[in-house]
Design a protein around this motif. Structure first.
Motif, short mmCIF file in Angstrom:
data_model
loop_
_atom_site.label_atom_id
_atom_site.label_comp_id
_atom_site.label_asym_id
_atom_site.label_seq_id
_atom_site.Cartn_x
_atom_site.Cartn_y
_atom_site.Cartn_z
N LEU A 12 6.82 104.15 -12.85
CA LEU A 12 6.72 103.28 -14.02
C LEU A 12 7.09 104.03 -15.30
CD1 LEU A 12 3.44 101.38 -13.08
CD2 LEU A 12 5.71 100.36 -13.30
N ARG A 25 12.83 93.60 -18.71
CA ARG A 25 11.73 93.42 -19.67
C ARG A 25 12.17 92.56 -20.85
NH1 ARG A 25 7.76 96.44 -17.76
NH2 ARG A 25 8.08 98.54 -16.94
N ALA A 44 -2.73 94.29 -17.56
CA ALA A 44 -2.25 95.19 -16.49
C ALA A 44 -0.97 95.89 -16.94
CB ALA A 44 -2.05 94.44 -15.17
N THR A 45 -1.05 96.52 -18.09
CA THR A 45 0.13 97.13 -18.72
C THR A 45 0.59 98.40 -18.02
OG1 THR A 45 1.04 97.77 -20.88
CG2 THR A 45 -1.17 98.58 -20.39
N ALA A 46 -0.28 99.03 -17.21
CA ALA A 46 0.03 100.33 -16.56
C ALA A 46 0.34 101.36 -17.64
CB ALA A 46 1.13 100.18 -15.52
N MET A 50 5.84 97.03 -20.69
CA MET A 50 5.99 95.69 -21.28
C MET A 50 5.47 95.66 -22.71
SD MET A 50 7.69 93.65 -19.45
CE MET A 50 7.64 92.38 -20.70
N ASP A 65 -5.36 97.83 -19.37
CA ASP A 65 -5.24 98.17 -17.95
C ASP A 65 -6.59 98.71 -17.51
OD1 ASP A 65 -2.69 98.62 -15.91
OD2 ASP A 65 -4.42 99.86 -15.41
N ILE A 66 -6.87 98.55 -16.22
CA ILE A 66 -8.15 99.01 -15.69
C ILE A 66 -8.14 100.54 -15.50
CG2 ILE A 66 -7.71 98.84 -13.20
CD1 ILE A 66 -10.41 97.19 -13.13
N ARG A 70 -3.77 105.72 -16.92
CA ARG A 70 -2.51 105.09 -17.32
C ARG A 70 -2.53 104.72 -18.81
NH1 ARG A 70 -0.71 101.73 -11.87
NH2 ARG A 70 -0.25 103.64 -10.74
N MET A 88 -9.48 98.11 -19.93
CA MET A 88 -10.26 96.88 -19.76
C MET A 88 -9.86 96.17 -18.47
SD MET A 88 -10.80 94.00 -22.72
CE MET A 88 -11.00 95.12 -24.09
N ASP A 89 -10.81 95.50 -17.86
CA ASP A 89 -10.57 94.73 -16.65
C ASP A 89 -10.00 93.37 -17.05
OD1 ASP A 89 -10.70 93.27 -14.30
OD2 ASP A 89 -12.66 94.08 -13.71
N ALA A 90 -8.84 93.04 -16.52
CA ALA A 90 -8.18 91.77 -16.88
C ALA A 90 -8.96 90.56 -16.38
CB ALA A 90 -6.76 91.75 -16.30
N VAL A 106 2.80 91.14 -15.86
CA VAL A 106 4.07 91.47 -15.20
C VAL A 106 3.80 92.41 -14.02
CG1 VAL A 106 6.33 92.57 -15.53
CG2 VAL A 106 5.36 91.12 -17.31
N LEU A 107 3.99 91.89 -12.82
CA LEU A 107 3.77 92.64 -11.58
C LEU A 107 2.36 93.23 -11.52
CD1 LEU A 107 7.29 94.32 -11.26
CD2 LEU A 107 6.47 92.17 -10.27
N GLU A 111 -1.56 93.48 -7.56
CA GLU A 111 -2.39 94.68 -7.41
C GLU A 111 -3.88 94.37 -7.60
OE1 GLU A 111 -1.36 98.44 -8.87
OE2 GLU A 111 0.73 98.26 -8.25
N MET A 112 -4.21 93.11 -7.82
CA MET A 112 -5.60 92.74 -8.14
C MET A 112 -6.34 92.12 -6.97
SD MET A 112 -5.22 91.08 -11.89
CE MET A 112 -4.30 91.87 -13.20
C1 LIG Z 1 2.56 97.53 -11.00
S1 LIG Z 1 1.44 97.92 -12.26
C2 LIG Z 1 1.91 96.86 -13.59
C3 LIG Z 1 3.22 97.17 -14.19
C4 LIG Z 1 3.35 96.87 -15.67
N1 LIG Z 1 2.86 95.57 -16.05
C5 LIG Z 1 4.78 97.05 -16.11
O1 LIG Z 1 5.41 96.04 -16.49
O2 LIG Z 1 5.27 98.18 -16.08
C6 LIG Z 1 -0.08 97.14 -11.83
C7 LIG Z 1 -1.21 97.55 -12.76
O3 LIG Z 1 -2.30 96.65 -12.57
C8 LIG Z 1 -3.46 97.34 -12.94
N2 LIG Z 1 -4.64 96.60 -12.53
C9 LIG Z 1 -5.06 96.32 -11.27
N3 LIG Z 1 -6.18 95.57 -11.31
C10 LIG Z 1 -6.47 95.37 -12.64
C11 LIG Z 1 -7.49 94.68 -13.33
N4 LIG Z 1 -8.47 94.03 -12.68
N5 LIG Z 1 -7.48 94.69 -14.67
C12 LIG Z 1 -6.50 95.33 -15.36
N6 LIG Z 1 -5.50 96.01 -14.76
C13 LIG Z 1 -5.48 96.01 -13.41
C14 LIG Z 1 -3.28 98.68 -12.23
O4 LIG Z 1 -4.10 99.69 -12.77
C15 LIG Z 1 -1.78 98.94 -12.48
O5 LIG Z 1 -1.58 99.79 -13.59
#
Ligand SMILES: C[S@@+](CC[C@H](N)C(=O)[O-])C[C@H]1O[C@@H](n2cnc3c(N)ncnc32)[C@H](O)[C@@H]1O
Length: 194
Positions: A12, A25, A44-46, A50, A65-66, A70, A88-90, A106-107, A111-112
């Motif tokens: 990423l 993007r 979930a910005t990683a 984005m 992001d959780i 990251r 923060m938890d989304a 975005v993607l 992962e959730m």
């Molecule tokens: C593939 S990455 C996202 C890529 C990013 N949006 C981008 O465009 O580059 C997935 C992300 O989801 C995050 N994630 C997973 N569960 C989450 C939650 N409950 N709250 C916030 N972030 C979460 C992970 O930590 C990870 O960084």
């Protein structure tokens, strides 16, 4: 951070390095109609890819992001100056109702896990007026995904395969969103919702 997260973080970061805002993007930002005064949250910005792209258009970008690691990586980029990055938890955020004009996911949903994705979509509905979701086009290119999801599962968190059995558009609608526009470009689909 485990091996899976470390590899994904590296990938990423490579995808989001300075001057590398991709067409992928940019198209999402344009399709979501983000302008200078749009209040944006990237859920979930990683490592912030984005959020940086959104900040090229808007002065009001928050990104969560959780993963603390990251978010710390995202904050060290020079493009982070005007972005409010938070751990923060989304599925359960601290924001008041309708704080934002547009939420981006975005993607992130895949992962959730499926229950987590459903909660995050409902939380987005509470805190934002509109939503742009980009995910794998599982129900558009069914033959491709029926095989490729098993390979991808090796690199995704537990619960990924179960997630791929859900219809994402239905999941979005069940969370109370109306899908106004769809943009499909293999292998992803972006849903614009209000
Ligand atoms: C593939 S990455 C996202 C890529 C990013 N949006 C981008 O465009 O580059 C997935 C992300 O989801 C995050 N994630 C997973 N569960 C989450 C939650 N409950 N709250 C916030 N972030 C979460 C992970 O930590 C990870 O960084």
């Amino acid at each position: 951070m485990g091996l899976r997260e470390t590899i994904e973080t590296f990938a990423l970061k490579r995808m989001g390095r300075s001057g590398q805002t991709s067409d992928f993007r940019r198209r999402i930002i344009e399709t979501a109609g983000i302008g200078p005064d749009t209040r944006v949250i990237d859920m979930a910005t990683a490592v912030g890819g984005m959020a940086y792209a959104a900040a090229e258009k808007s002065r009001h970008v928050t990104a969560i992001d959780i993963s603390e690691q990251r978010i710390n990586i995202a904050k060290t980029d020079p493009r982070a100056d005007n972005i409010d990055f938070r751990v923060m938890d989304a599925t359960h955020t601290d924001f008041a109702d309708k704080t934002f004009d547009v939420a981006l996911i975005v993607l992130g949903l895949h992962e959730m896990t499926a229950p987590g994705a459903k909660s995050a979509l409902k939380e987005a509905r509470r805190i934002s007026k509109e939503l742009a979701v980009t995910e794998f086009g599982l129900d558009k290119w069914t033959l491709f995904w029926s095989f490729f999801r098993y390979a991808l599962a090796l690199f995704e968190p537990p619960g990924f395969l179960k997630f791929t059995r859900y219809n994402i558009a239905e999941m979005i609608k069940e969370a109370g969103w109306e899908i106004n526009k769809e943009h499909a470009k293999f292998p992803f689909v972006t849903y614009i919702c209000s």
